[in-house]
Design a protein around this motif. Sequence first.
Motif, PDB file in Angstrom:
ATOM      1  N   PHE A 125       0.996  -1.179   0.591  1.00 46.43           N
ATOM      2  CA  PHE A 125      -0.175  -0.137   0.279  1.00 46.43           C
ATOM      3  C   PHE A 125       0.852   1.153  -0.350  1.00 46.43           C
ATOM      4  O   PHE A 125       0.706   1.893  -1.096  1.00 46.43           O
ATOM      5  CB  PHE A 125      -1.521  -0.409   0.711  1.00 46.43           C
ATOM      6  CG  PHE A 125      -1.927  -0.939   1.435  1.00 46.43           C
ATOM      7  CD1 PHE A 125      -3.479  -0.760   0.433  1.00 46.43           C
ATOM      8  CD2 PHE A 125      -2.046  -2.190   1.572  1.00 46.43           C
ATOM      9  CE1 PHE A 125      -4.064  -1.549   0.171  1.00 46.43           C
ATOM     10  CE2 PHE A 125      -2.687  -2.581   2.057  1.00 46.43           C
ATOM     11  CZ  PHE A 125      -4.043  -3.282   0.456  1.00 46.43           C
ATOM     12  N   VAL A 126       2.082   1.829   0.649  1.00 47.45           N
ATOM     13  CA  VAL A 126       2.902   2.257   0.849  1.00 47.45           C
ATOM     14  C   VAL A 126       3.179   2.428  -0.388  1.00 47.45           C
ATOM     15  O   VAL A 126       4.131   3.505  -0.689  1.00 47.45           O
ATOM     16  CB  VAL A 126       3.938   2.609   1.764  1.00 47.45           C
ATOM     17  CG1 VAL A 126       4.692   3.241   2.147  1.00 47.45           C
ATOM     18  CG2 VAL A 126       2.772   2.226   3.397  1.00 47.45           C
ATOM     19  N   ALA A 127       3.828   1.500  -0.759  1.00 44.16           N
ATOM     20  CA  ALA A 127       4.607   1.662  -2.916  1.00 44.16           C
ATOM     21  C   ALA A 127       4.051   2.250  -3.599  1.00 44.16           C
ATOM     22  O   ALA A 127       4.137   3.256  -3.998  1.00 44.16           O
ATOM     23  CB  ALA A 127       5.693   0.607  -3.405  1.00 44.16           C
ATOM     24  N   ARG A 128       2.504   2.009  -3.665  1.00 48.11           N
ATOM     25  CA  ARG A 128       1.835   3.230  -4.088  1.00 48.11           C
ATOM     26  C   ARG A 128       1.365   4.311  -3.939  1.00 48.11           C
ATOM     27  O   ARG A 128       1.411   4.804  -4.567  1.00 48.11           O
ATOM     28  CB  ARG A 128       0.167   2.116  -4.535  1.00 48.11           C
ATOM     29  CG  ARG A 128       0.494   0.181  -4.850  1.00 48.11           C
ATOM     30  CD  ARG A 128       1.038   0.416  -6.410  1.00 48.11           C
ATOM     31  NE  ARG A 128       0.679  -1.200  -6.704  1.00 48.11           N
ATOM     32  CZ  ARG A 128       1.905  -1.752  -6.535  1.00 48.11           C
ATOM     33  NH1 ARG A 128       2.988  -1.427  -5.883  1.00 48.11           N
ATOM     34  NH2 ARG A 128       1.706  -2.791  -6.688  1.00 48.11           N
ATOM     35  N   TRP A 129       0.990   4.258  -2.540  1.00 51.79           N
ATOM     36  CA  TRP A 129       1.123   5.973  -1.640  1.00 51.79           C
ATOM     37  C   TRP A 129       2.234   6.650  -2.516  1.00 51.79           C
ATOM     38  O   TRP A 129       1.921   7.701  -3.252  1.00 51.79           O
ATOM     39  CB  TRP A 129       1.003   5.711  -0.717  1.00 51.79           C
ATOM     40  CG  TRP A 129       0.482   7.191  -0.221  1.00 51.79           C
ATOM     41  CD1 TRP A 129       0.479   8.016  -0.369  1.00 51.79           C
ATOM     42  CD2 TRP A 129       1.464   7.354   1.379  1.00 51.79           C
ATOM     43  NE1 TRP A 129      -0.141   9.152   0.192  1.00 51.79           N
ATOM     44  CE2 TRP A 129       0.786   8.963   1.305  1.00 51.79           C
ATOM     45  CE3 TRP A 129       2.161   6.664   2.118  1.00 51.79           C
ATOM     46  CZ2 TRP A 129       1.245   9.742   3.019  1.00 51.79           C
ATOM     47  CZ3 TRP A 129       2.279   7.490   3.536  1.00 51.79           C
ATOM     48  CH2 TRP A 129       1.679   8.369   3.524  1.00 51.79           C
ATOM     49  N   ARG A 130       3.529   6.343  -2.367  1.00 53.33           N
ATOM     50  CA  ARG A 130       4.879   6.889  -2.792  1.00 53.33           C
ATOM     51  C   ARG A 130       4.372   6.893  -4.423  1.00 53.33           C
ATOM     52  O   ARG A 130       5.447   8.183  -4.997  1.00 53.33           O
ATOM     53  CB  ARG A 130       5.530   6.284  -2.615  1.00 53.33           C
ATOM     54  CG  ARG A 130       6.085   5.970  -1.482  1.00 53.33           C
ATOM     55  CD  ARG A 130       7.631   5.883  -0.343  1.00 53.33           C
ATOM     56  NE  ARG A 130       7.515   5.838   0.963  1.00 53.33           N
ATOM     57  CZ  ARG A 130       8.248   4.715   1.811  1.00 53.33           C
ATOM     58  NH1 ARG A 130       8.141   3.492   1.180  1.00 53.33           N
ATOM     59  NH2 ARG A 130       7.974   4.952   3.006  1.00 53.33           N
ATOM     60  N   GLU A 131       4.207   5.940  -5.202  1.00 55.26           N
ATOM     61  CA  GLU A 131       3.613   6.316  -6.671  1.00 55.26           C
ATOM     62  C   GLU A 131       2.971   7.854  -7.361  1.00 55.26           C
ATOM     63  O   GLU A 131       2.760   8.184  -8.466  1.00 55.26           O
ATOM     64  CB  GLU A 131       3.043   4.839  -7.057  1.00 55.26           C
ATOM     65  CG  GLU A 131       4.410   4.047  -7.044  1.00 55.26           C
ATOM     66  CD  GLU A 131       3.638   2.693  -7.925  1.00 55.26           C
ATOM     67  OE1 GLU A 131       2.620   2.708  -8.393  1.00 55.26           O
ATOM     68  OE2 GLU A 131       4.277   1.432  -7.362  1.00 55.26           O
ATOM     69  N   GLY A 132       2.231   7.816  -6.170  1.00 53.33           N
ATOM     70  CA  GLY A 132       1.278   9.148  -6.501  1.00 53.33           C
ATOM     71  C   GLY A 132      -0.813   8.317  -6.130  1.00 53.33           C
ATOM     72  O   GLY A 132      -0.869   9.676  -6.176  1.00 53.33           O
ATOM     73  N   TYR A 133      -0.562   7.786  -6.124  1.00 51.12           N
ATOM     74  CA  TYR A 133      -2.033   7.176  -5.585  1.00 51.12           C
ATOM     75  C   TYR A 133      -2.452   7.596  -4.271  1.00 51.12           C
ATOM     76  O   TYR A 133      -1.775   7.814  -3.414  1.00 51.12           O
ATOM     77  CB  TYR A 133      -2.222   5.679  -5.592  1.00 51.12           C
ATOM     78  CG  TYR A 133      -1.951   5.211  -6.688  1.00 51.12           C
ATOM     79  CD1 TYR A 133      -3.410   4.994  -8.105  1.00 51.12           C
ATOM     80  CD2 TYR A 133      -0.919   4.270  -7.347  1.00 51.12           C
ATOM     81  CE1 TYR A 133      -2.748   4.848  -8.927  1.00 51.12           C
ATOM     82  CE2 TYR A 133      -0.836   3.828  -8.530  1.00 51.12           C
ATOM     83  CZ  TYR A 133      -2.096   4.044  -9.154  1.00 51.12           C
ATOM     84  OH  TYR A 133      -1.453   3.449 -10.711  1.00 51.12           O
ATOM     85  N   GLU A 134      -4.062   8.293  -4.888  1.00 53.90           N
ATOM     86  CA  GLU A 134      -4.799   9.292  -3.054  1.00 53.90           C
ATOM     87  C   GLU A 134      -4.992   8.190  -2.450  1.00 53.90           C
ATOM     88  O   GLU A 134      -5.188   7.722  -1.294  1.00 53.90           O
ATOM     89  CB  GLU A 134      -5.657  10.177  -3.868  1.00 53.90           C
ATOM     90  CG  GLU A 134      -4.661  11.840  -4.489  1.00 53.90           C
ATOM     91  CD  GLU A 134      -5.541  12.079  -4.433  1.00 53.90           C
ATOM     92  OE1 GLU A 134      -6.449  12.066  -4.715  1.00 53.90           O
ATOM     93  OE2 GLU A 134      -5.018  13.806  -5.070  1.00 53.90           O
ATOM     94  N   VAL A 135      -6.019   6.852  -3.267  1.00 59.09           N
ATOM     95  CA  VAL A 135      -6.664   6.192  -2.672  1.00 59.09           C
ATOM     96  C   VAL A 135      -6.515   4.704  -2.845  1.00 59.09           C
ATOM     97  O   VAL A 135      -6.064   4.005  -4.278  1.00 59.09           O
ATOM     98  CB  VAL A 135      -8.000   6.085  -2.940  1.00 59.09           C
ATOM     99  CG1 VAL A 135      -8.541   5.069  -1.997  1.00 59.09           C
ATOM    100  CG2 VAL A 135      -8.812   7.422  -2.650  1.00 59.09           C
ATOM    101  N   VAL A 136      -5.727   3.554  -2.091  1.00 60.86           N
ATOM    102  CA  VAL A 136      -5.334   2.127  -2.693  1.00 60.86           C
ATOM    103  C   VAL A 136      -5.851   1.227  -2.182  1.00 60.86           C
ATOM    104  O   VAL A 136      -6.277   1.488  -0.650  1.00 60.86           O
ATOM    105  CB  VAL A 136      -3.465   1.705  -2.385  1.00 60.86           C
ATOM    106  CG1 VAL A 136      -3.448   0.569  -2.666  1.00 60.86           C
ATOM    107  CG2 VAL A 136      -2.302   2.838  -2.542  1.00 60.86           C
ATOM    108  N   TYR A 137      -6.526   0.520  -2.444  1.00 62.61           N
ATOM    109  CA  TYR A 137      -7.472  -0.587  -2.340  1.00 62.61           C
ATOM    110  C   TYR A 137      -7.084  -1.961  -2.494  1.00 62.61           C
ATOM    111  O   TYR A 137      -7.001  -1.773  -3.620  1.00 62.61           O
ATOM    112  CB  TYR A 137      -9.113   0.047  -2.794  1.00 62.61           C
ATOM    113  CG  TYR A 137     -10.523  -0.807  -1.992  1.00 62.61           C
ATOM    114  CD1 TYR A 137     -11.091  -0.142  -1.223  1.00 62.61           C
ATOM    115  CD2 TYR A 137     -10.404  -2.214  -3.350  1.00 62.61           C
ATOM    116  CE1 TYR A 137     -12.099  -1.298  -1.178  1.00 62.61           C
ATOM    117  CE2 TYR A 137     -11.844  -2.681  -2.712  1.00 62.61           C
ATOM    118  CZ  TYR A 137     -12.700  -2.055  -1.452  1.00 62.61           C
ATOM    119  OH  TYR A 137     -13.413  -3.062  -1.529  1.00 62.61           O
TER     120      TYR A 137
END
Length: 183
Positions: A125-137
Amino acid sequence: MDLDPKSPAAGGTAACDGRRRSLTVVVPVLNEERSVATLVERLTRVLEASGLGWRILFVDDGSRDGTLASIRAINARDPRVGAISLSRRFGKEVALAAGLRHVDTDGALLMDGDLQHPPEAIPEFVARWREGYEVVYGQRRSGPRRHVGADVEASALEATTDQAVDEGVVVDLPVQRHLRRQV
């Protein structure tokens, strides 16, 4: 603060203003006295390795066992672990909403307190957040089927997160959510 996925900050641990990013894990609990210590131990291990500032915020949804006492004992040793205690049982969605109102970090990760959501999945989840996603589900594609009532109960929160963004990423995990603070 808007995070540009192409900025150097999106790939690292620093927020756009140069400070270290931070994350609150919001965990609604109901009669989870037995699992709280194990959950905190597993979460702490994962969060320490993340490079983020972090805290764990339990929301006690009217437990009748020693859940709140267990959390208080952990808080005495580690002030990054805290709790909100609701006056009675309101339900998981209300508990999550109460927890989200107290998030003062850059992001929030929502997970259950019964160890059905593996803390070891947080780096994804953190990796996707660092990619710039605002919501990771995250959603489990296989495994035990939840009862229909659980699906209906989750629909209100899912509708909220679905409306918050036009695109996101789905990680193959039990249902968990990571939200950027502005969402």
